[in-house]
Design a protein around this motif. Structure first.
Motif, short mmCIF file in Angstrom:
data_model
loop_
_atom_site.label_atom_id
_atom_site.label_comp_id
_atom_site.label_asym_id
_atom_site.label_seq_id
_atom_site.Cartn_x
_atom_site.Cartn_y
_atom_site.Cartn_z
N ARG A 223 0.85 -1.20 0.00
CA ARG A 223 0.00 0.00 0.00
C ARG A 223 0.88 1.25 0.00
N CYS A 224 0.38 2.25 -0.71
CA CYS A 224 1.17 3.47 -0.88
C CYS A 224 1.40 4.19 0.44
N LEU A 225 0.45 4.12 1.38
CA LEU A 225 0.64 4.77 2.67
C LEU A 225 1.84 4.23 3.42
N LEU A 242 -4.43 12.54 -1.85
CA LEU A 242 -4.34 13.29 -0.60
C LEU A 242 -3.82 14.71 -0.80
N SER A 243 -4.04 15.26 -1.97
CA SER A 243 -3.68 16.65 -2.24
C SER A 243 -4.89 17.53 -1.94
N ASP A 244 -4.80 18.80 -2.31
CA ASP A 244 -5.93 19.72 -2.10
C ASP A 244 -7.07 19.48 -3.09
N LEU A 266 -7.62 5.01 1.49
CA LEU A 266 -6.35 4.47 0.97
C LEU A 266 -5.84 3.32 1.83
N ARG A 267 -6.22 3.36 3.10
CA ARG A 267 -5.79 2.29 4.01
C ARG A 267 -6.57 1.00 3.78
N THR A 268 -7.81 1.11 3.32
CA THR A 268 -8.70 -0.07 3.31
C THR A 268 -9.20 -0.50 1.93
N GLY A 272 -5.83 2.46 -2.53
CA GLY A 272 -4.56 2.68 -1.85
C GLY A 272 -3.50 1.65 -2.16
N ARG A 273 -3.81 0.72 -3.06
CA ARG A 273 -2.87 -0.35 -3.37
C ARG A 273 -1.79 0.10 -4.34
#
Length: 410
Positions: A223-225, A242-244, A266-268, A272-273
């Protein structure tokens, strides 16, 4: 007053068609079906729809006696055919988001329906854009003589492809069909329309070239996070979501656009992959050669690896050439005699070069009795879908020529 039912209140139903209808005098949406409660309530509030006409299941609305003039179906493509059939049986006129069906069996179900499919129109919105309408008029007026060949590229853009076809809803060919269908049946329809011709043979090469596990950078994460490369990777979900920016495509990943909610998504979720570790199966690059019965060959390319999100076309004629860039709204006619003209298309700013709003206006005008305002009938749209399935079959067979009309028995 033209009364309409909206089935599906997501990106297309709410932002594209729903918003367009709010600006059209003499039309209103009187009912909506949408399984997502937040989206359903948002749409109902926007269009002043009462509780009894705002439902989760489209079958509730279509089981009633006919109470509107038309139905717009903007549900996921896996849920296109059945509501279309039921709406036609009830006597409604239908505007159906593309593709008609994710598989040939859906086309056959509609063709065998027995209801009047002349009341079914497919939302091939590109035909209704000012860019392609101008291009069509130039070709119909023989502005560059006899058409000899067409080269046409859909530059999907790397971020768009990663969002929709690697992480998003259209990543799995077994569920939503091949990318050449879900992304480019628009373009096969445009070629069919521009050339006013029948496709005889389709040859295709391409595949899932890059978004594969073996191409994952060293030290990257699932995951990118969690990835140490999330600030430098060009496909980072962190920088994309997660930008503006909370407009498209970010606003399609969920209903709550707060930073905390987007981070949890993104977490779930699949958004977010890592693009190299997703469960995607659709082609990210595909070339298609179509031979038409008027002797014209058209070359089409769907390319995920571009910075610009646009469509570019070159029409070669006996007396000159036409080049066009869809996102720039620019068309150039260059005659071999030396004459050179540039045309700039103008539209209302809605997506697809104004096609999103124009097709809804055309649907309303048609329901008001203006014959000829719609051109994307079920019969006209059939060839584009067969061309896509022929292209995918040819690709899987290593480039074997396929007659698109051999795929179906109507």
């Amino acid at each position: 007053m033209v009364d309409l039912i909206m089935i599906g209140a997501g990106n297309r139903g709410y932002f594209a068609y729903g918003e367009a209808l709010r600006s059209i005098d003499g039309s209103r949406v009187v009912a909506v079906a949408e399984p997502d409660q937040l989206r359903r309530e948002r749409f109902a509030k926007r269009h002043s729809i009462g509780t009894k006409d705002s439902v989760a299941d489209w079958q509730v609305l279509l089981s009633r006696p006919k109470f509107a003039d038309g139905v717009i179906i903007a549900s996921p493509e896996t849920e296109h055919v059945e509501p279309a059939i039921q709406a036609l049986v009830r006597g409604y006129f239908v505007l159906l988001e593309k593709p008609i069906s994710v598989g040939l069996e859906g086309i056959e179900s509609l063709a065998d329906l027995g209801a009047d499919t002349s009341r079914l129109f497919v939302a091939h919105v590109l035909r209704y854009s000012s860019f392609f309408k101008r291009l069509k008029s130039l070709l119909d007026s023989d502005s560059v003589g006899m058409i000899q060949a067409v080269e046409y590229t859909e530059q999907v853009a790397s971020y768009h492809f990663a969002h929709s076809y690697v992480r998003g809803n259209w990543r799995d060919s077994m569920r939503t069909g091949p990318s050449i269908l879900s992304k480019s049946c628009h373009d096969m329809d445009i070629l069919t329309w521009l050339l006013s011709s029948k496709a005889l043979s389709v040859i295709s090469k391409g595949g899932l070239k890059y978004f594969r596990k073996e191409n994952a950078p060293e030290n990257s994460a699932e995951r990118c996070l969690d990835c140490p490369l999330n600030e430098t990777c060009p496909y980072s979900a962190v920088t994309q979501y997660l930008s503006d920016n909370v407009d498209w495509p970010v606003n399609t990943i969920g209903n709550d656009m707060s930073f905390e909610s987007r981070r949890e998504i993104l977490r779930t979720s699949s958004y977010g992959r890592c693009v190299f570790r997703s469960d995607n199966s659709v082609a990210d690059y595909q070339n298609v050669l179509i031979s038409f019965d008027d002797g014209v060959d058209a070359f089409f390319s769907m390319n995920a690896f571009t910075s610009a999100k646009t469509r570019k076309i070159l029409v070669s004629g006996s007396h000159g050439e036409i080049t066009g860039d869809f996102e720039r709204d620019s068309i150039e006619v260059k005659l071999f005699s030396g004459d050179h003209k540039t045309y700039l298309a103008t539209h209302d700013g809605s997506r697809h070069g104004g096609g999103d709003s124009e097709i809804v206006k055309s649907f309303v005008r048609y329901l008001e009795g203006e014959a000829g305002s719609l051109s994307t009938t079920f019969e006209d749209s059939l060839q584009s879908h067969l061309m896509c399935w022929a292209a995918e079959k040819s690709r899987l067979m290593g480039g074997t020529p396929i007659d698109p009309w051999s795929l179906i028995n109507l």
